[in-house]
Design a protein around this motif. Structure first.
Motif, mmCIF file in Angstrom:
data_model
loop_
_atom_site.group_PDB
_atom_site.id
_atom_site.type_symbol
_atom_site.label_atom_id
_atom_site.label_comp_id
_atom_site.label_asym_id
_atom_site.label_seq_id
_atom_site.Cartn_x
_atom_site.Cartn_y
_atom_site.Cartn_z
ATOM 1 N N GLU A 72 -33.465 -90.275 36.268
ATOM 2 C CA GLU A 72 -33.893 -88.902 35.977
ATOM 3 C C GLU A 72 -33.358 -87.934 37.031
ATOM 4 O O GLU A 72 -32.850 -86.856 36.716
ATOM 5 C CB GLU A 72 -35.426 -88.838 35.953
ATOM 6 N N VAL A 83 -37.001 -93.424 37.961
ATOM 7 C CA VAL A 83 -36.939 -92.039 38.436
ATOM 8 C C VAL A 83 -35.559 -91.736 39.015
ATOM 9 O O VAL A 83 -35.108 -90.590 38.990
ATOM 10 C CB VAL A 83 -38.033 -91.771 39.491
ATOM 11 N N ILE A 129 -38.768 -83.938 43.524
ATOM 12 C CA ILE A 129 -39.489 -84.975 42.783
ATOM 13 C C ILE A 129 -40.568 -85.603 43.653
ATOM 14 O O ILE A 129 -41.692 -85.845 43.201
ATOM 15 C CB ILE A 129 -38.502 -86.045 42.268
#
Length: 325
Positions: A170, A167, A196
């Motif tokens: 990302e 993550v 997020i």
């Protein structure tokens, strides 16, 4: 009524004329009223900008990369100093060493190590690496692959440490996009990470007094604490404060694992925790005693064996600490 004086124009004089004693009124009217200052031509001498040689361009890029990755190299160096215990000849703990040698608090050192870990993740999985020679070491020259932009300071990387490795990549790419394809500020990265985390929010179901186990994962502040047990003494929205054998830690819930002990077992562990805490307050505690406490803080059961109980009681007797409240 007096008439205003007529406006006189300066007569043209030959270029060779040298009249330095003109009256003041003539000197002030030297510029024709028909000239427009906005259209005046200003002559600027051009400055030649020398081209850099290929070697100079290479040297410049190399030095720029060193500046950009200074925080990364600092974090990597601190990690090695800690893991190899290279501080042990002068300091008892890594925290004391960082404080006296670099002026870093434990948190500051942890942030730099965490930033280096994140950077390693971005480099290994999202960016190309090219080995280049420096004075004495081989260090990675960080390049972009056309799609990625590299972080160049710790503040840009620090928020990513709270995310899982996959993550992190990302989140960084999203931050680069929001910055218009440039290196994003720490604030932009922090905002992306917050969104997020909101998207993946998990409710905190832990309760006060519950016994749980530490999952260190990629949190440098929990290094060496993996598998240890702790008692929840504060429940937040995304984290809990845990009392462990060597102090209190605020830990995200994804770094905790419930042990599902019975209420009576939780009470037993609370008593053990209290005894350990009272001993820990003793500043003269020797390393052997600390090693026993560390062992007790890592037990995988809600009780002490007969030998463990004797060891704990012996340490309490040695340091004059009562085993009961």
């Amino acid at each position: 009524m007096n008439q205003p004086p007529s406006r006189r124009r300066k007569k043209d004089t030959p270029a060779a004329s040298d009249d330095s004693t003109l009256p003041n009124d003539l000197a002030e009217e030297d510029i024709s009223p028909q000239e427009n200052p906005a259209t005046a031509t200003i002559t600027v001498t051009a400055v030649e900008i020398p081209e850099l040689t290929e070697q100079e361009i290479s040297d410049r890029l190399h030095l720029e990369r060193k500046v950009e990755r200074a925080f990364f190299e600092a974090g990597k160096a601190l990690t090695e100093l800690r893991d190899r215990k290279l501080y042990r000849s002068t300091h008892k703990t890594f925290e004391e060493y960082c404080k006296q040698r670099f002026g870093y608090t434990r948190i500051a050192a942890s942030y730099k190590i965490a930033a280096a870990t994140v950077m390693d993740n971005l480099l290994t999985n999202g960016l190309q690496k090219e080995e280049i020679a420096t004075d004495e070491l081989q260090t990675p020259k960080m390049l972009t692959n056309g799609l990625q932009i590299l972080p160049n300071n710790e503040r840009q990387v620090r928020p990513l440490a709270s995310l899982e490795p996959e993550v992190q990549r990302e989140a960084w790419q999203k931050a680069v996009e929001e910055a218009g394809g440039k290196v994003p500020s720490g604030r932009i990265v922090k905002n992306v990470v917050q969104r997020i985390m909101e998207r993946t929010r998990v409710p905190n179901t832990y309760q006060l007094g519950e016994i749980c186990q530490i999952l260190a994962k990629d949190n440098p502040e929990l290094r060496g604490k993996g598998g240890c047990w702790g008692i929840v003494n504060h429940v937040g929205e995304f984290s809990c404060t845990i009392t462990m054998w060597d102090g209190e830690y605020t830990v995200r819930i994804d770094h905790l694992k419930p042990l599902n002990y019975l209420e009576s077992e939780c009470q037993q562990m609370q008593e053990i925790s209290d005894r350990i805490s009272r001993l820990r307050e003793n500043k003269s505690l020797e390393e052997a005693a600390r090693a026993v406490l560390k062992h007790l803080g890592e037990v995988k059961r809600p009780y002490l064996t007969a030998v463990e109980e004797k060891l704990l009681s012996l340490i309490e007797l040695e340091y004059g600490v009562d085993s009961v409240l």
